[in-house]
Scaffold this motif. Sequence first.
Motif, PDB file in Angstrom:
ATOM      1  N   UNK A   1      32.579 -22.819 -19.796  1.00 13.84           N
ATOM      2  CA  UNK A   1      31.568 -22.546 -18.934  1.00 13.84           C
ATOM      3  C   UNK A   1      31.151 -21.100 -18.871  1.00 13.84           C
ATOM      4  N   UNK A   2      31.755 -20.191 -19.169  1.00 16.70           N
ATOM      5  CA  UNK A   2      31.185 -18.693 -19.298  1.00 16.70           C
ATOM      6  C   UNK A   2      30.134 -18.600 -20.554  1.00 16.70           C
TER       7      UNK A   2
ATOM      8  N   UNK B   1      25.132 -17.772 -22.212  1.00 18.41           N
ATOM      9  CA  UNK B   1      23.915 -17.951 -23.318  1.00 18.41           C
ATOM     10  C   UNK B   1      22.699 -18.508 -22.659  1.00 18.41           C
ATOM     11  N   UNK B   2      22.837 -19.389 -21.679  1.00 19.19           N
ATOM     12  CA  UNK B   2      21.553 -19.866 -20.836  1.00 19.19           C
ATOM     13  C   UNK B   2      20.710 -18.608 -20.044  1.00 19.19           C
ATOM     14  N   UNK B   3      21.761 -17.983 -19.338  1.00 20.62           N
ATOM     15  CA  UNK B   3      21.443 -16.619 -18.554  1.00 20.62           C
ATOM     16  C   UNK B   3      20.405 -15.846 -19.437  1.00 20.62           C
ATOM     17  N   UNK B   4      20.942 -15.639 -20.662  1.00 22.62           N
ATOM     18  CA  UNK B   4      20.309 -14.509 -21.592  1.00 22.62           C
ATOM     19  C   UNK B   4      18.936 -15.259 -22.168  1.00 22.62           C
ATOM     20  N   UNK B   5      19.168 -16.267 -22.544  1.00 22.15           N
ATOM     21  CA  UNK B   5      17.775 -17.164 -23.040  1.00 22.15           C
ATOM     22  C   UNK B   5      16.762 -17.159 -22.009  1.00 22.15           C
ATOM     23  N   UNK B   6      16.929 -17.511 -20.658  1.00 21.58           N
ATOM     24  CA  UNK B   6      15.862 -17.270 -19.548  1.00 21.58           C
ATOM     25  C   UNK B   6      15.471 -16.299 -19.367  1.00 21.58           C
ATOM     26  N   UNK B   7      16.208 -15.161 -19.462  1.00 22.96           N
ATOM     27  CA  UNK B   7      15.981 -13.622 -19.207  1.00 22.96           C
ATOM     28  C   UNK B   7      15.032 -13.068 -20.264  1.00 22.96           C
ATOM     29  N   UNK B   8      15.344 -13.611 -21.629  1.00 22.65           N
ATOM     30  CA  UNK B   8      14.616 -13.207 -22.634  1.00 22.65           C
ATOM     31  C   UNK B   8      13.236 -13.694 -23.010  1.00 22.65           C
ATOM     32  N   UNK B   9      13.211 -14.965 -22.637  1.00 22.00           N
ATOM     33  CA  UNK B   9      12.033 -15.839 -23.128  1.00 22.00           C
ATOM     34  C   UNK B   9      11.215 -16.258 -21.740  1.00 22.00           C
ATOM     35  N   UNK B  10      11.700 -16.047 -20.439  1.00 21.30           N
ATOM     36  CA  UNK B  10      10.874 -16.436 -19.446  1.00 21.30           C
ATOM     37  C   UNK B  10      10.565 -15.186 -18.745  1.00 21.30           C
ATOM     38  N   UNK B  11      11.874 -14.591 -18.174  1.00 17.37           N
ATOM     39  CA  UNK B  11      11.712 -13.488 -17.044  1.00 17.37           C
ATOM     40  C   UNK B  11      10.874 -12.038 -17.860  1.00 17.37           C
TER      41      UNK B  11
ATOM     42  N   UNK C   1      31.139 -14.590  -9.481  1.00 16.14           N
ATOM     43  CA  UNK C   1      30.979 -13.214  -9.501  1.00 16.14           C
ATOM     44  C   UNK C   1      31.154 -12.617 -11.102  1.00 16.14           C
ATOM     45  N   UNK C   2      31.807 -12.973 -11.648  1.00 17.08           N
ATOM     46  CA  UNK C   2      32.153 -12.647 -13.176  1.00 17.08           C
ATOM     47  C   UNK C   2      30.878 -13.210 -13.913  1.00 17.08           C
ATOM     48  N   UNK C   3      30.329 -14.440 -13.832  1.00 19.59           N
ATOM     49  CA  UNK C   3      29.245 -14.723 -14.438  1.00 19.59           C
ATOM     50  C   UNK C   3      28.025 -13.868 -14.059  1.00 19.59           C
TER      51      UNK C   3
ATOM     52  N   UNK D   1      31.424 -19.735 -27.515  1.00 22.79           N
ATOM     53  CA  UNK D   1      32.271 -19.766 -26.764  1.00 22.79           C
ATOM     54  C   UNK D   1      32.310 -21.137 -26.143  1.00 22.79           C
ATOM     55  N   UNK D   2      31.477 -21.896 -26.220  1.00 24.18           N
ATOM     56  CA  UNK D   2      31.348 -23.465 -25.769  1.00 24.18           C
ATOM     57  C   UNK D   2      32.461 -24.237 -26.663  1.00 24.18           C
ATOM     58  N   UNK D   3      32.871 -23.777 -27.815  1.00 24.94           N
ATOM     59  CA  UNK D   3      33.534 -24.578 -28.669  1.00 24.94           C
ATOM     60  C   UNK D   3      35.050 -24.451 -28.410  1.00 24.94           C
ATOM     61  N   UNK D   4      35.345 -23.509 -27.176  1.00 25.75           N
ATOM     62  CA  UNK D   4      36.879 -23.270 -26.943  1.00 25.75           C
ATOM     63  C   UNK D   4      37.390 -24.400 -26.139  1.00 25.75           C
ATOM     64  N   UNK D   5      38.853 -24.333 -26.236  1.00 28.09           N
ATOM     65  CA  UNK D   5      39.436 -25.455 -25.670  1.00 28.09           C
ATOM     66  C   UNK D   5      39.501 -25.306 -24.140  1.00 28.09           C
ATOM     67  N   UNK D   6      39.569 -23.833 -23.888  1.00 27.56           N
ATOM     68  CA  UNK D   6      39.760 -23.554 -22.334  1.00 27.56           C
ATOM     69  C   UNK D   6      38.535 -23.504 -21.534  1.00 27.56           C
ATOM     70  N   UNK D   7      38.475 -24.458 -20.587  1.00 29.70           N
ATOM     71  CA  UNK D   7      37.277 -24.816 -19.910  1.00 29.70           C
ATOM     72  C   UNK D   7      36.580 -23.610 -19.154  1.00 29.70           C
TER      73      UNK D   7
END
Length: 145
Positions: free
Chosen positions: A78-79, A84-94, A8-10, A68-74
């Motif tokens: 993930x977030x 980052x992946x969702x924004x990249x897909x949206x910007x360069x594909x959708x 939900x948050x993602x 955020x991926x270099x954080x120590x909190x899992x």
Amino acid sequence: MILPFKTLVMNLLTLSATFGALAFLLARIKVARDGGMPSTAAVAHGPERTGRIVSAAALLMCVALGTLTISKIEYIKELGFGLAFAVAVDAFLVRPLLVPALMELLGRWNWWAPAPGRSAAHRRDTRRDEARRKIRFTTLRAMEP
């Protein structure tokens, strides 16, 4: 119970991160069409005019969210990766491929609105045109000797 919350948050953050650029793209297409361009040309004109700035903004967001991926909190890792992946897909594909393709397929149905929406837009446009006429008239009177 944790997994549905993460999903939900993602999804909410992804939608909020990408919706502004989509609204910007659609506004450019609508302005071009309202300016007299045929629908097909307006659909091509929108991504052409907004593509560079939206892609640059998406790249910046991907870098910022990717950190955020270099954080120590899992969960934060993930977030960061997911967003980052969702924004990249949206910007360069959708946005550059799927939105114009769907708008081309829908044709004139892109511009359909239900009756209450049409009447509200007409009232807004009428008020805007009247305000512009008043400003022009006031400016012209002020310029008279």
